[in-house]
Design an enzyme around this catalytic site. Structure first.
Site: not given
Ligand SMILES: *Cc1c(COP(=O)(O)O)cnc(C)c1O
Length: 430
Positions: A215, A240, A390
């Protein structure tokens, strides 16, 4: 610029000198920085740029002028929007164009890729860690349950020894003691900002017969990746955060070409082979590349800003952005050492630049109330329970002098106990 920390200045003049020497200082002019704000939150929501705005305006204009013809005649055409944006993202993650596509949200991409890979390798157990962003665990647990597998048994979390970081050795130990099919880790931990060893973890996973997925929500756009070279199997990320594509912008995914024959767990017509999609056959013929993991129609208005935002990233160059980002976080850590440690603050982010993403975790027992004071002073940061402020100096629009002033505010707030005038955290929504 990222020389030994001790050589860095601690006075305001020195900060100005660093800004004057910064080759990317003019990038900021392409962004809308809210009036009077010092924006240190680009790892949660990146700022709007004139580039992103122009790309969105163009999509809206083409919708007005061309209506449905926009799917084929818009420039760029909307039908291949996800593939085209994938091509533009590929160099940021060290991938072939065919291996990257833009579609869905990060959470949905975790669902479909974890599900697809569990099916492809006939797997049962996924290794994560106990410092992960929660949505990752929710999605993986749901995919396990849908395959009749109990997450209590099949979702295994590496326990962090220090509560801040996850070491490659800890991952190795978990792989020794569990029969794991997929290792799914963040590239950068969302709280401490630790950059994990992507290459080392992928190699370990493969040595144990497991796939390696990442991720990369907190790294794409600020940390260059080499997913092909590191033999990563698959990855997901948001647009984003550091990519500055706007709230809820459509996400990205990477699948290494050796898995192009895997069946999408969440299939949909947008993942169909483009050449025959509009023959409307009931039999699903997936695209031959990562495009098969798209699901439904691409939300063009949530994708267009990414097209503009990527102009900024490519104009600056991801290597130069990383270099500036490290110079900013080196500087922030240096100032924290000099100015904040005697006021009860601690740096929770690794000091080794190779183990650091784009933000710094400043820890303090009063982190919640300190964040409230900062907010009232126009410093936008995130509080992450229980004790982390942060601070993300995005290299796109934050300069060294701003970092200097934020550290001086942090010092003042703790030294003079300004936070005492604020309510303690209620335990509800923060
Ligand atoms: C910001 C973030 C998400 C967000 O997922 P969305 O489906 O866009 O809401 C997922 N995983 C991590 C590690 C993040 O930092």
């Amino acid at each position: 610029m990222s020389g030994p920390l001790d050589d860095l200045p601690t006075d305001r003049e020195g900060a100005r000198d660093l800004d004057a020497a910064d080759p990317l200082s003019e990038l900021r002019e392409r962004f809308y920085v809210p009036d009077g704000e010092r924006y240190m939150d680009g790892n949660s929501l990146g700022l709007a740029s004139t580039d992103a705005e122009a790309a969105l305006d163009r999509a809206v204009a083409q919708w007005k002028e061309q209506a449905i013809r926009g799917w084929t005649d818009a420039e760029p055409d909307w039908f291949h929007y996800g593939e085209r944006l994938g091509d533009r993202l590929a160099p940021l993650v060290g991938a072939k164009e065919s291996e990257v596509v833009v579609g869905n949200s990060t959470t949905v991409n975790i669902h479909t890729l974890i599900g697809s890979m569990l099916d492809a390798c006939d797997g049962e157990t996924v290794l994560v860690n106990d410092l992960d962003f929660p949505t990752d665990h929710y999605a993986i647990a749901a995919q396990l349950r849908q395959r009749g597998l109990d997450p209590d048994e099949h979702l295994v979390a590496v326990e962090s020894g220090d509560g801040r970081t996850v070491t490659t050795d800890e991952v190795a130990a978990a792989l020794e003691s569990h029969d794991v099919d997929i290792v799914f880790m963040p590239t950068v931990l969302y709280r401490s900002g630790q950059l994990l060893d992507v290459e080392g973890i992928a190699e370990l996973a493969h040595d144990h017969g497991a796939l390696a997925g990442f991720d990369a929500a907190h790294s794409v756009g600020v940390v260059p990746h080499e997913f092909d070279e590191n033999e990563v199997d698959f990855a997901v990320w948001c647009s984003y955060k550091y990519l500055n594509a706007g709230p809820g912008a459509v996400a990205g995914l990477y699948v290494n070409e050796r898995h192009f024959d895997a069946d999408p767990a969440l299939a949909g017509w947008w993942g169909h082979d483009k050449a025959t999609q509009f023959e409307m056959a009931h039999e699903f013929t997936p695209a031959e590349d990562a495009g098969r993991w798209q699901i439904g129609t691409i939300p063009v208005l949530s994708a267009a800003p990414l097209d503009g935002a990527l102009d900024v990233t490519h104009d600056a160059g991801i290597e130069a952005l990383r270099e500036k980002s490290l110079a900013l976080t080196d500087y922030l850590i240096h100032l924290a050492d000099e100015r904040l440690t005697d006021c009860g603050y601690e740096v929770g982010t690794p000091r080794d630049p190779d183990r650091r993403g784009g933000h710094v975790a400043i820890e303090h027992p009063e982190a919640y109330r300190i964040s409230q004071v900062l907010k009232d002073r126009g410093v936008v940061v995130d509080y992450r329970p229980p004790n982390v402020v942060r601070v993300a100096p995005s290299p796109y629009y934050v300069g060294f002098e701003t970092v200097w002033t934020v550290v001086e505010d942090l010092r003042d707030i703790a030294e003079n106990e300004v936070f005492e005038r604020y309510e303690r955290e209620s335990g509800g929504v923060t």
